[in-house]
Design a protein around this motif. Structure first.
Motif, PDB file in Angstrom:
ATOM      1  N   UNK A   1      -1.161  -2.657  -2.788  1.00  0.00           N
ATOM      2  CA  UNK A   1      -0.240  -3.558  -1.827  1.00  0.00           C
ATOM      3  C   UNK A   1       1.606  -2.743  -1.531  1.00  0.00           C
ATOM      4  N   UNK A   2       2.155  -1.989  -2.570  1.00  0.00           N
ATOM      5  CA  UNK A   2       2.789  -0.855  -2.724  1.00  0.00           C
ATOM      6  C   UNK A   2       2.121   0.382  -2.359  1.00  0.00           C
ATOM      7  N   UNK A   3       1.410   0.829  -2.783  1.00  0.00           N
ATOM      8  CA  UNK A   3       1.340   1.807  -2.193  1.00  0.00           C
ATOM      9  C   UNK A   3       1.515   1.823  -0.363  1.00  0.00           C
ATOM     10  N   UNK A   4       1.359   0.586   0.072  1.00  0.00           N
ATOM     11  CA  UNK A   4       1.585   0.567   1.937  1.00  0.00           C
ATOM     12  C   UNK A   4       3.575   0.918   1.963  1.00  0.00           C
ATOM     13  N   UNK A   5       4.014   0.314   1.406  1.00  0.00           N
ATOM     14  CA  UNK A   5       4.929   0.423   1.285  1.00  0.00           C
ATOM     15  C   UNK A   5       5.271   1.922   0.823  1.00  0.00           C
ATOM     16  N   UNK A   6       5.087   2.326  -0.462  1.00  0.00           N
ATOM     17  CA  UNK A   6       5.097   3.802  -0.781  1.00  0.00           C
ATOM     18  C   UNK A   6       4.786   4.777   0.435  1.00  0.00           C
ATOM     19  N   UNK A   7       3.676   4.814   0.952  1.00  0.00           N
ATOM     20  CA  UNK A   7       3.445   5.419   2.497  1.00  0.00           C
ATOM     21  C   UNK A   7       4.768   5.513   3.168  1.00  0.00           C
ATOM     22  N   UNK A   8       4.886   3.540   3.161  1.00  0.00           N
ATOM     23  CA  UNK A   8       6.107   4.649   4.488  1.00  0.00           C
ATOM     24  C   UNK A   8       7.504   4.828   3.970  1.00  0.00           C
ATOM     25  N   UNK A   9       7.542   4.718   2.700  1.00  0.00           N
ATOM     26  CA  UNK A   9       8.998   5.292   1.871  1.00  0.00           C
ATOM     27  C   UNK A   9       9.166   5.859   1.592  1.00  0.00           C
ATOM     28  N   UNK A  10       8.098   7.185   0.824  1.00  0.00           N
ATOM     29  CA  UNK A  10       8.377   8.040  -0.001  1.00  0.00           C
ATOM     30  C   UNK A  10       7.570   9.281   0.703  1.00  0.00           C
TER      31      UNK A  10
ATOM     32  N   UNK B   1       3.719   6.126 -13.390  1.00  0.00           N
ATOM     33  CA  UNK B   1       3.585   4.585 -12.981  1.00  0.00           C
ATOM     34  C   UNK B   1       4.706   4.005 -12.094  1.00  0.00           C
ATOM     35  N   UNK B   2       3.835   3.153 -11.356  1.00  0.00           N
ATOM     36  CA  UNK B   2       5.662   2.749 -10.260  1.00  0.00           C
ATOM     37  C   UNK B   2       5.143   0.948 -10.621  1.00  0.00           C
ATOM     38  N   UNK B   3       6.601   0.536 -11.042  1.00  0.00           N
ATOM     39  CA  UNK B   3       6.409  -1.216 -10.790  1.00  0.00           C
ATOM     40  C   UNK B   3       6.144  -2.202  -9.604  1.00  0.00           C
ATOM     41  N   UNK B   4       7.021  -1.528  -8.329  1.00  0.00           N
ATOM     42  CA  UNK B   4       7.237  -1.584  -6.877  1.00  0.00           C
ATOM     43  C   UNK B   4       8.006  -0.993  -6.596  1.00  0.00           C
ATOM     44  N   UNK B   5       8.509  -0.956  -5.204  1.00  0.00           N
ATOM     45  CA  UNK B   5       9.168  -0.563  -4.462  1.00  0.00           C
ATOM     46  C   UNK B   5      10.256  -0.332  -3.766  1.00  0.00           C
ATOM     47  N   UNK B   6      11.395  -0.891  -4.517  1.00  0.00           N
ATOM     48  CA  UNK B   6      12.418  -0.758  -4.325  1.00  0.00           C
ATOM     49  C   UNK B   6      13.060   0.801  -5.113  1.00  0.00           C
ATOM     50  N   UNK B   7      14.310   0.792  -4.182  1.00  0.00           N
ATOM     51  CA  UNK B   7      14.540   1.744  -3.617  1.00  0.00           C
ATOM     52  C   UNK B   7      14.981   2.711  -5.478  1.00  0.00           C
ATOM     53  N   UNK B   8      15.302   1.207  -6.161  1.00  0.00           N
ATOM     54  CA  UNK B   8      16.346   1.764  -7.850  1.00  0.00           C
ATOM     55  C   UNK B   8      15.200   2.232  -8.372  1.00  0.00           C
ATOM     56  N   UNK B   9      13.404   2.679  -8.049  1.00  0.00           N
ATOM     57  CA  UNK B   9      12.342   2.372  -8.922  1.00  0.00           C
ATOM     58  C   UNK B   9      11.551   3.362  -8.729  1.00  0.00           C
ATOM     59  N   UNK B  10      12.275   4.299  -7.302  1.00  0.00           N
ATOM     60  CA  UNK B  10      10.968   5.139  -6.422  1.00  0.00           C
ATOM     61  C   UNK B  10      11.971   6.173  -5.610  1.00  0.00           C
ATOM     62  N   UNK B  11      13.456   5.886  -5.822  1.00  0.00           N
ATOM     63  CA  UNK B  11      14.507   6.565  -5.394  1.00  0.00           C
ATOM     64  C   UNK B  11      13.769   8.588  -5.350  1.00  0.00           C
ATOM     65  N   UNK B  12      13.278   8.925  -6.164  1.00  0.00           N
ATOM     66  CA  UNK B  12      12.770  10.635  -6.176  1.00  0.00           C
ATOM     67  C   UNK B  12      11.498  10.722  -6.495  1.00  0.00           C
ATOM     68  N   UNK B  13       9.966   9.573  -5.671  1.00  0.00           N
ATOM     69  CA  UNK B  13       8.817   9.258  -6.329  1.00  0.00           C
ATOM     70  C   UNK B  13       8.530  10.132  -5.138  1.00  0.00           C
ATOM     71  N   UNK B  14       8.183  10.488  -3.684  1.00  0.00           N
ATOM     72  CA  UNK B  14       8.078  11.024  -3.269  1.00  0.00           C
ATOM     73  C   UNK B  14       8.408  12.593  -3.636  1.00  0.00           C
ATOM     74  N   UNK B  15       9.657  13.363  -3.474  1.00  0.00           N
ATOM     75  CA  UNK B  15       9.712  14.481  -4.089  1.00  0.00           C
ATOM     76  C   UNK B  15       9.350  14.862  -5.160  1.00  0.00           C
ATOM     77  N   UNK B  16       9.293  13.952  -6.568  1.00  0.00           N
ATOM     78  CA  UNK B  16       8.763  14.950  -7.732  1.00  0.00           C
ATOM     79  C   UNK B  16       7.300  15.128  -7.680  1.00  0.00           C
ATOM     80  N   UNK B  17       6.647  13.828  -6.607  1.00  0.00           N
ATOM     81  CA  UNK B  17       5.121  13.984  -6.835  1.00  0.00           C
ATOM     82  C   UNK B  17       4.668  14.715  -6.106  1.00  0.00           C
ATOM     83  N   UNK B  18       5.260  15.371  -4.789  1.00  0.00           N
ATOM     84  CA  UNK B  18       5.051  16.573  -4.576  1.00  0.00           C
ATOM     85  C   UNK B  18       5.428  17.882  -5.289  1.00  0.00           C
TER      86      UNK B  18
END
Ligand SMILES: [Zn+2]
Ligand SMILES: [Zn+2]
Length: 267
Positions: A83-92, A55-72
């Motif tokens: 709206x958070x997904x729009x940012x995650x798509x860009x960042x992760x 579960x993701x609270x928001x797109x700041x790096x202290x909350x999503x740093x490893x998200x893309x890698x572990x999800x894949x």
């Protein structure tokens, strides 16, 4: 087995929490590299294979740093609002379509007997949220990264058995610190972070006869200290007669190690 959780790490440098009701285990935020998250999970006897979702609270790096890698790598379903997904798509980087789950702010999702509900908070991100977790009669609320405690937030976390609440900074330390003024102003603003004082004052209203424990979370590495946060919040609760009348206990969180598993039903 009832609800239990461990705050793997908490603070301005990274955040991740595991919530487990025996049937379902979810990770709340992934603010460290995959390797570091794996190490933190191992410290609490877990691995990525045990997790059912992130579960993701928001797109700041202290909350999503490893998200893309572990999800894949671990094929984990990820839940966030549009709206958070729009940012995650860009960042992760790309997260496979089948693992891209939208949970609207204010919405809820049932993972078997574990129910997760999101609610909106005020913070300088696209559409930040905090979460409630329900299992049977038990309720855990986790709310960090919020500029102030809105009526909506107070209502959402009402009657939680355990509340994890941001106690980000000491206002004096922040003011005296070396950050540029515009950053200080942002942190102190309604879309910034809750100070120790604001957490203490808010808790005087939030703590009820049902509240067993409050964890002080997301402490700033530069503008707070574990003892200072606990003492400031504790003094405000003391002055307002909270400890005298209610059974609540304050608990610390750490930026460099996980908290012990906390089982809600136990004292
Ligand atoms: Zn944060
Ligand atoms: Zn944030």
């Amino acid at each position: 087995m009832g609800l239990r959780f461990t705050i793997l790490s908490s603070g301005s440098t990274g955040n991740a929490t595991v919530v487990d009701n025996g049937e379902t285990k979810v990770l709340l935020d992934a603010g460290f590299s995959g390797k570091k998250l794996e190490q933190l999970l191992t410290e609490r006897g877990m691995s990525f294979a045990d997790l059912d979702a992130v579960l993701v609270t928001h797109e700041h790096s202290d909350h999503i740093k490893g998200l893309g890698a572990i999800a894949r790598k671990h094929k984990l379903p990820v839940y966030a609002n549009e709206k958070t997904w729009e940012e995650l798509d860009r960042l992760c980087g790309a997260i496979p379509e089948e693992n891209r789950q939208v949970l609207d702010t204010g919405g809820a999702v049932d993972f078997g007997t574990l129910k997760v509900e999101s609610f909106g908070i005020s913070h300088d991100a696209a559409e930040p949220v905090a979460y409630n977790f329900y299992s049977g009669e038990e309720k855990l609320s986790v709310a960090t990264d919020l500029g102030y405690l809105s009526g909506k937030v107070k209502e959402s976390v009402e009657d939680a058995d355990v509340l994890v609440l941001e106690s980000n900074h000491d206002v004096g330390m922040l003011r005296m610190g070396s950050y540029p003024w515009n950053i200080k102003r942002r942190i102190l603003s309604d879309i910034g972070h809750l100070s120790n004082e604001a957490a203490g004052e808010g808790l005087c209203e939030l703590v009820s006869g049902k509240t067993k424990r409050v964890y002080l979370a997301h402490l700033s590495r530069n503008h707070n200290l574990t003892d200072l946060a606990r003492m400031t919040v504790g003094n405000i609760l003391e002055e307002n007669g909270v400890f005298e009348n209610l059974p609540v206990k304050l608990k610390d969180t750490y930026f460099d190690r996980p908290t012990e598993w906390d089982r809600l039903e136990e004292e």
